[in-house]
Design a protein around this motif. Sequence first.
Motif, mmCIF file in Angstrom:
data_model
loop_
_atom_site.group_PDB
_atom_site.id
_atom_site.type_symbol
_atom_site.label_atom_id
_atom_site.label_comp_id
_atom_site.label_asym_id
_atom_site.label_seq_id
_atom_site.Cartn_x
_atom_site.Cartn_y
_atom_site.Cartn_z
ATOM 1 N N GLU A 199 65.130 8.134 1.385
ATOM 2 C CA GLU A 199 64.420 9.332 0.943
ATOM 3 C C GLU A 199 64.876 9.750 -0.461
ATOM 4 O O GLU A 199 64.063 10.174 -1.285
ATOM 5 N N SER A 211 62.561 9.945 -3.827
ATOM 6 C CA SER A 211 62.516 11.155 -4.653
ATOM 7 C C SER A 211 62.844 10.844 -6.114
ATOM 8 O O SER A 211 62.259 11.438 -7.037
ATOM 9 N N LEU A 267 60.751 20.565 -9.456
ATOM 10 C CA LEU A 267 60.544 20.366 -8.020
ATOM 11 C C LEU A 267 61.012 18.984 -7.584
ATOM 12 O O LEU A 267 61.611 18.820 -6.513
ATOM 13 N N LYS A 320 64.011 18.233 -4.927
ATOM 14 C CA LYS A 320 63.807 17.418 -3.735
ATOM 15 C C LYS A 320 64.925 16.392 -3.585
ATOM 16 O O LYS A 320 65.407 16.135 -2.473
ATOM 17 N N SER A 364 67.948 18.313 -2.442
ATOM 18 C CA SER A 364 67.789 18.719 -1.045
ATOM 19 C C SER A 364 68.080 17.562 -0.095
ATOM 20 O O SER A 364 68.767 17.729 0.920
ATOM 21 N N ASN A 365 67.588 16.382 -0.413
ATOM 22 C CA ASN A 365 67.843 15.207 0.431
ATOM 23 C C ASN A 365 69.318 14.834 0.422
ATOM 24 O O ASN A 365 69.863 14.396 1.447
#
Length: 266
Positions: free
Chosen positions: A78, A82, A155, A159, A162-163
Amino acid sequence: MEYSNISSYIKGILKIGMLYVCLLPLVLLGQGTGEAVNLGEDGINPLTDDITKKIPTLEVLIDSAIYNSHKLKYWDKEISISEYELKSTKREWSNFVYLNGEVKEGSWTSLVFIEDQLGNEVGTLGTTNQTRYSVGVSMRLPVYNVLDYGNRAKLAKMKIESNMEKKLDDQKTIRAEVINLYNELIIQQNMLKLDIDNIDFSTLTSEMAQREFQDGKISLADMSRVQDNLARARYRYVRTKIGFINAYVMLQEITGIKFAELNNWE
């Protein structure tokens, strides 16, 4: 002479009694657990072996669990996705840049002025075979895309972050789970040994109670309470054994390491 025989007789009884006292715990342990004496080198007997010396260290178990975790591998993918999305976002400006090119080949007619013998310029038509190239660059930038470019880039970065945070959280969860299982395994092994001692004591108490009941020294109710204590001790041993096996198997599953087989210690 008779005194000497009596003295020898008493000494013999004392020797037999001392030998019985020394051997009684071993006999009861064998009766209570049925454990084998010859365990071999490849297996583990939780009642006699130190489990911490029979399995890898805690740090090795944690590192192995993190390395073999499918969930952490999922987060790695992931994060890579990203990062590629961020690169694509940063290159979106190229969607609005156009490169034009043109190639023309053929005969071209042109008016050419030349001087005659009298010095006058005379126009004549000339035909030539030529290949002509033209290249042009143009750009169209929609106002919305220009203004929103920074937000979309932020953004994409958020991301990725966040991952990464999710991966760290899952990594901490795996670490805590391995530590809990490792400690649970040690606790359950210690409980097993305590349960065995409790069974041994309850078994000896039960045998004494049976003799006293037969001699009429205790009532049936007292005898029942002693038997109930023995049954409870055996029940606790079974539950502790199941807890030990569960922790042992789950620790193998989460770390991806195959431990030695548990010997038959019924």
